[in-house]
Design a protein around this motif. Structure first.
Motif, PDB file in Angstrom:
ATOM      1  N   ALA A 385       0.861  -1.192   0.000  1.00 54.61           N
ATOM      2  CA  ALA A 385       0.000   0.000   0.000  1.00 54.61           C
ATOM      3  C   ALA A 385       0.888   1.230   0.000  1.00 54.61           C
ATOM      4  CB  ALA A 385      -0.919  -0.004   1.218  1.00 54.61           C
ATOM      5  N   HIS A 386       0.581   2.176  -0.905  1.00 51.18           N
ATOM      6  CA  HIS A 386       1.417   3.368  -1.022  1.00 51.18           C
ATOM      7  C   HIS A 386       0.529   4.587  -1.210  1.00 51.18           C
ATOM      8  CE1 HIS A 386       4.627   6.088  -2.083  1.00 51.18           C
ATOM      9  NE2 HIS A 386       4.059   6.340  -3.265  1.00 51.18           N
ATOM     10  N   VAL A 387       0.778   5.603  -0.369  1.00 51.94           N
ATOM     11  CA  VAL A 387       0.074   6.878  -0.480  1.00 51.94           C
ATOM     12  C   VAL A 387       1.067   7.898  -0.996  1.00 51.94           C
ATOM     13  CG1 VAL A 387      -1.207   8.677   0.704  1.00 51.94           C
ATOM     14  CG2 VAL A 387      -1.486   6.277   1.399  1.00 51.94           C
ATOM     15  N   VAL A 426      -2.564   5.246  -3.740  1.00 51.66           N
ATOM     16  CA  VAL A 426      -3.455   6.387  -3.548  1.00 51.66           C
ATOM     17  C   VAL A 426      -2.702   7.666  -3.873  1.00 51.66           C
ATOM     18  CG1 VAL A 426      -5.023   7.568  -1.964  1.00 51.66           C
ATOM     19  CG2 VAL A 426      -4.550   5.114  -1.657  1.00 51.66           C
ATOM     20  N   LYS A 427      -3.290   8.509  -4.699  1.00 53.20           N
ATOM     21  CA  LYS A 427      -2.690   9.798  -4.999  1.00 53.20           C
ATOM     22  C   LYS A 427      -3.791  10.837  -5.175  1.00 53.20           C
ATOM     23  CE  LYS A 427      -2.272   8.650  -9.937  1.00 53.20           C
ATOM     24  NZ  LYS A 427      -1.335   8.548 -11.084  1.00 53.20           N
ATOM     25  N   ALA A 428      -3.435  12.091  -5.146  1.00 52.73           N
ATOM     26  CA  ALA A 428      -4.419  13.174  -5.200  1.00 52.73           C
ATOM     27  C   ALA A 428      -3.947  14.273  -6.133  1.00 52.73           C
ATOM     28  CB  ALA A 428      -4.682  13.732  -3.811  1.00 52.73           C
ATOM     29  N   MET A 437      -9.154  15.733  -6.264  1.00 56.17           N
ATOM     30  CA  MET A 437      -9.528  14.471  -6.907  1.00 56.17           C
ATOM     31  C   MET A 437      -8.578  13.391  -6.394  1.00 56.17           C
ATOM     32  SD  MET A 437     -11.564  12.874  -8.921  1.00 56.17           S
ATOM     33  CE  MET A 437     -12.349  14.123  -9.959  1.00 56.17           C
ATOM     34  N   VAL A 438      -9.108  12.501  -5.568  1.00 58.12           N
ATOM     35  CA  VAL A 438      -8.300  11.435  -4.969  1.00 58.12           C
ATOM     36  C   VAL A 438      -8.508  10.163  -5.794  1.00 58.12           C
ATOM     37  CG1 VAL A 438      -7.823  10.106  -2.899  1.00 58.12           C
ATOM     38  CG2 VAL A 438      -8.549  12.498  -2.708  1.00 58.12           C
ATOM     39  N   THR A 439      -7.400   9.555  -6.207  1.00 60.54           N
ATOM     40  CA  THR A 439      -7.442   8.359  -7.044  1.00 60.54           C
ATOM     41  C   THR A 439      -6.944   7.160  -6.255  1.00 60.54           C
ATOM     42  OG1 THR A 439      -7.067   9.640  -9.052  1.00 60.54           O
ATOM     43  CG2 THR A 439      -6.619   7.278  -9.162  1.00 60.54           C
ATOM     44  N   PHE A 440      -7.779   6.092  -6.229  1.00 54.65           N
ATOM     45  CA  PHE A 440      -7.415   4.840  -5.571  1.00 54.65           C
ATOM     46  C   PHE A 440      -7.241   3.802  -6.684  1.00 54.65           C
ATOM     47  CE2 PHE A 440     -10.025   7.280  -2.693  1.00 54.65           C
ATOM     48  CZ  PHE A 440      -9.382   7.184  -1.464  1.00 54.65           C
ATOM     49  N   PHE A 505      -8.113  -1.758 -11.124  1.00 50.15           N
ATOM     50  CA  PHE A 505      -9.325  -0.961 -10.969  1.00 50.15           C
ATOM     51  C   PHE A 505      -8.922   0.416 -10.465  1.00 50.15           C
ATOM     52  CE2 PHE A 505     -11.138  -5.171 -10.933  1.00 50.15           C
ATOM     53  CZ  PHE A 505     -12.364  -5.019 -11.566  1.00 50.15           C
ATOM     54  N   THR A 506      -9.488   1.456 -11.085  1.00 48.87           N
ATOM     55  CA  THR A 506      -9.163   2.829 -10.708  1.00 48.87           C
ATOM     56  C   THR A 506     -10.443   3.545 -10.276  1.00 48.87           C
ATOM     57  OG1 THR A 506      -7.342   2.876 -12.290  1.00 48.87           O
ATOM     58  CG2 THR A 506      -8.122   5.000 -11.437  1.00 48.87           C
ATOM     59  N   VAL A 507     -10.400   4.114  -9.084  1.00 49.81           N
ATOM     60  CA  VAL A 507     -11.543   4.864  -8.547  1.00 49.81           C
ATOM     61  C   VAL A 507     -11.118   6.316  -8.371  1.00 49.81           C
ATOM     62  CG1 VAL A 507     -13.163   5.138  -6.637  1.00 49.81           C
ATOM     63  CG2 VAL A 507     -12.468   2.840  -7.382  1.00 49.81           C
ATOM     64  N   ASP A 508     -11.831   7.240  -9.014  1.00 50.88           N
ATOM     65  CA  ASP A 508     -11.560   8.674  -8.872  1.00 50.88           C
ATOM     66  C   ASP A 508     -12.719   9.313  -8.118  1.00 50.88           C
ATOM     67  OD1 ASP A 508      -9.088   8.861 -10.365  1.00 50.88           O
ATOM     68  OD2 ASP A 508     -10.295   8.449 -12.156  1.00 50.88           O
ATOM     69  N   LEU A 509     -12.413   9.934  -6.983  1.00 47.35           N
ATOM     70  CA  LEU A 509     -13.450  10.566  -6.160  1.00 47.35           C
ATOM     71  C   LEU A 509     -13.099  12.030  -5.901  1.00 47.35           C
ATOM     72  CD1 LEU A 509     -14.056   7.820  -3.436  1.00 47.35           C
ATOM     73  CD2 LEU A 509     -15.435   8.269  -5.478  1.00 47.35           C
TER      74      LEU A 509
END
Length: 781
Positions: A385-387, A426-428, A437-440, A505-509
């Protein structure tokens, strides 16, 4: 007129000459001329005969002339006179003839004109005759055509009448005065009257008063606004059958545009309504089943998660800690599967909600990663896991929903990966000063997804066909729920994959950056006197141990009646009330506690595995908050701090403001007491009985109208329920109905289904409370 001849006869000229000179002069002249002629003739003759003329020849000739001349003269005079008279007669005759000729010409001209006029009149009469013949021909043709048309119209009228009578729909029409002017056979069967008997009657003379008023009101709307109207009505047939009709009313007009009245068509939708009711019942049964299975499954799960979490906090060997961690991770996995099932039902009913809280993405990722790492270790996989910085320190997000989304993605990654790595990145990226916009990104090195399957993986119940990995299949609902949750959070989710190499899988929130710090989850209150109402021994053991570890004092009741008895005997700071109890449900227990004023200074928190209901539903039923099972330490701390953080130094002696009487939020006690004092118990009870008889039908029509997306009818029916509830003091029912009737509310469609469900529950529960209140009033009197 003919022209005169230019040359006249010589005799006429001689006669005119003699007439001009007179008879004497003419006679003398004639004698002289005769004498001269006689002398000349005698001389000439003598000269020819004897070549010698004698005097006696001249004298004898003169005497002969003189003797014959008067007679000759007379003769010629008479002849002249006769000729003159003849001439005059002739001239007169000519004159007359001229006149006659002129008259004849005039008559001839007149005759010619008359002939022309007559010919013209004859021609006109001939044309008129032809026109009359043409008119007669056209008239005959029109009569023939009219007769044919009348015959066709009669046949068409008969056909239309046959069609109308054969139609299964209810058809009738009323005139401008609202009186029946015609109907079909179904209308005759419904009213029990023939068409001739119906003609001239008003709805008030045919229907009962309530139905007649509704029918007349809709007729008035059609005529007043010149529009069509659709309404649903329960109609009772003459044989006693009640059928549900969808009525369509329209204005109808004559050929010249004059409005004649109202034409009504009614489609029998009883079977459709029954089908809708069956669907609604099936939906309710499904919800009840999910609630029940959720409760039954979460009950042992509560023990698994609670005890394994407590065991992890004890002194264990590394091997024992790994085993317990596996049990704990498995329990968490089961809990997330239950959440998927529950959220599936919520999505079906559009009741999925977001609860935003301040979350640290780094801490959130670390917490989630620690559990996934346990699952990865069981399959000897590497989890990373990497932020990536920069990352907002805090964001506003529904941590439970986000955890559920990422859990599904990570759990699938572990499930479909036999060897290699599962990663969470995880990046923003800043959108503006307040939003990021936070991307998981969840990736694995598993079996991958075929290209033709990529656009299907988010479909409900869809599973990728992987023959070599049949053991790694699931229900097919996880990714579908993830997509809808991401959409609810205004984000996007996408997938990329290579068969045999892995999937990402990419989630953009878009998340709002939080300016407020996270409240430290430390318990601020201890020493509370808590009544734990729970019927499962395992749950009692876990909850009691956790509460006592947090410094609270706990008493346990295993049934609802036992809890009521203990509450009567002792004042508690808090009651943790399970909803599913063996003798009564938690709502009934709460109602008794409120009715007996046993909890004026006591908070009630629902302790339940049924997370189908929303938090607001628990609050509406007398709870101060709700804690879902399996019980989490963080949730207990959050609720306790919220309810008791303002307590004095000795928390076991709280002194909060007395809570509002729960019954007052349900019933308008002031109105009811006024009605009792004014019209008496019996009349109030009669009014309540009428409401009790009518409300099922009102609610049924409301539900049908909502199912048909008839917004106006829903609002109208809610208005009727609001008025009826207000008249008998059902304050909460009136309040909910008032929310439903406000169709201009911007989020009306998003909330109306929940409001209607609340209205159904409130109507059933509050009506019983009203009846109980009236009974209590009789006892007090």
């Amino acid at each position: 007129m003919t022209k005169k001849t230019s040359v006249e006869p010589w005799a006429m000229r001689i006669a005119q000459l003699i007439n001009r000179f007179g008879a004497v002069k003419s006679s003398i002249l004639f004698v002289i001329v005769t004498l001269i002629f006689t002398f000349a003739g005698t001389y000439f003759l003598r000269g020819i005969i004897s070549d010698n003329a004698h005097t006696e020849d001249f004298i004898s000739a003169s005497i002969l002339t003189l003797l014959s001349a008067p007679w000759v003269l007379w003769f010629f005079s008479e002849l002249v006179k006769q000729l003159e008279r003849s001439r005059e007669s002739l001239e007169y005759a000519v004159t007359q003839l001229e006149k006659l000729r002129e008259e004849d010409e005039l008559l001839n001209h007149t005759l010619q004109n008359n002939i022309k006029q007559l010919n013209h009149e004859i021609e006109q009469r001939k044309n008129a005759q032809l026109e009359r013949e043409s008119v007669f021909t056209d008239l005959e043709r029109e009569i023939t055509e009219k007769s044919e048309k009348e015959k066709q119209a009669s046949q068409l009228s008969t056909l239309l009448r046959s069609i109308i009578d054969a139609s299964p729909d209810l058809i009738y029409y009323r005139n401008q005065e609202g009186r029946f002017a015609g109907c079909n056979r179904v209308a005759e069967q419904m009213t029990g009257k023939t068409e001739q008997e119906l003609i001239g009657l008003t709805p008030h003379q045919v229907y009962d008063e309530e139905l007649a008023s509704q029918v007349v009101a809709s007729d008035h709307e059609v005529l007043e606004n010149d529009v069509s109207v659709t309404e649903d009505l329960w109609l009772r047939f003459a044989d006693g059958r009640r059928r549900y009709f969808e009525m369509r009313k329209v204005p109808f007009y004559s050929a010249d545009g004059t409005r004649l009245g109202v034409l009504a068509f009614g489609r029998d939708t009883t079977e459709r309504k029954q089908a809708e009711n069956a669907v609604n019942k099936a939906s309710k049964d499904k919800t009840a089943f999910i609630a029940t299975i959720s409760h039954e499954l979460r009950t042992p799960l509560n023990g698994i998660v609670g005890l394994s979490r407590m065991l992890r906090d004890t002194n264990l060997t590394s091997e024992q800690f790994a085993w317990v961690s596996t049990i704990y991770a498995s329990g968490i996995t089961l809990g997330n599967i239950f959440n998927d099932i529950i959220d599936l039902d919520r999505l079906d009913r559009d009741r999925l909600e977001l609860s935003l809280k301040t979350v640290s993405i780094k801490d959130f990722t670390q917490e989630l990663g620690s559990i996934i790492e346990l699952l990865a270790d069981d399959k000897e996989l590497t989890f990373a896991a990497h932020v990536e910085d920069p990352m907002p320190a805090l964001v506003e997000v529904d941590g439970t929903r986000l955890r559920q989304i990422l859990w599904n993605l990570l759990f699938n990654a572990v499930k479909f990966t036999q060897k290699g790595v599962v990663s969470l990145e995880v990046k923003a990226k800043a959108i503006d000063a307040e939003t990021s916009m936070v991307t998981f990104k969840v990736c694995d090195t598993g079996v991958g997804i075929p290209p033709q399957e990529l656009d299907k993986v988010f479909a409900m119940y869809y599973q990728v066909n992987l023959p070599e990995h049949q053991s790694a299949t699931g229900t097919g609902i996880g990714l579908a729920i993830c997509q809808q949750m991401v959409s609810l959070m205004n984000g996007t989710i996408s997938v990329s994959s290579v068969v045999g190499e892995g999937t990402c899988f990419t989630v953009d929130l878009p998340l709002e950056i939080s300016k407020k710090p996270i409240q430290v989850e430390t318990l601020k209150v201890t020493g509370l006197q808590i009544l734990l109402v729970e019927d499962i021994e395992l749950n009692v053991m876990v909850a009691k141990a956790l509460l006592e570890k947090l410094g609270q004092h706990v008493d346990v009741a295993m049934t609802g009646n036992e809890a009521i008895t203990m509450a009567r005997d002792k004042q508690y700071d808090l009651i943790l009330l399970d909803i599913q109890l063996p003798d009564m449900n938690g709502f009934e227990v709460a109602n008794v506690l409120h009715d007996e004023s046993l909890v004026e200074q006591t908070s009630i928190v629902a302790l339940t595995a049924n997370v189908i209901k929303t938090r607001q539903e628990y609050l509406d039923n007398g709870m101060d908050d709700v804690i879902a099972k399996p019980v989490k330490k963080s949730r207990i701390i959050e609720v306790f701090n919220k309810l008791f953080c303002e307590q004095p130094s000795e928390p076991h002696q709280p002194a909060p403001e007395p809570k509002k009487d729960h019954l007052n939020t349900i019933l308008d006690l002031e109105l009811l007491q006024m009605l009792v004092d004014t019209i008496g118990h019996e009349m109030v009870r009669t009014s309540v009985k009428v409401f009790q008889e009518k409300i099922p039908e009102y609610l049924e029509i409301l539900q049908i109208s909502l199912s048909a997306d008839e917004k106006d009818e829903v609002c109208s029916q809610a208005h009727k329920i609001k008025g009826a509830a207000g008249s008998v003091g059902l304050a909460r029912v009136q309040k909910i109905a008032n929310e439903i009737q406000q169709g201009d509310h911007p989020a009306w469609w998003q909330n109306v289904h929940d409001w209607v469900e609340q209205l159904n529950q409130a109507a059933n529960q509050d009506l019983q409370k009203l009846i109980n209140w009236l009974s209590q009033q009789d006892i007090d009197d």
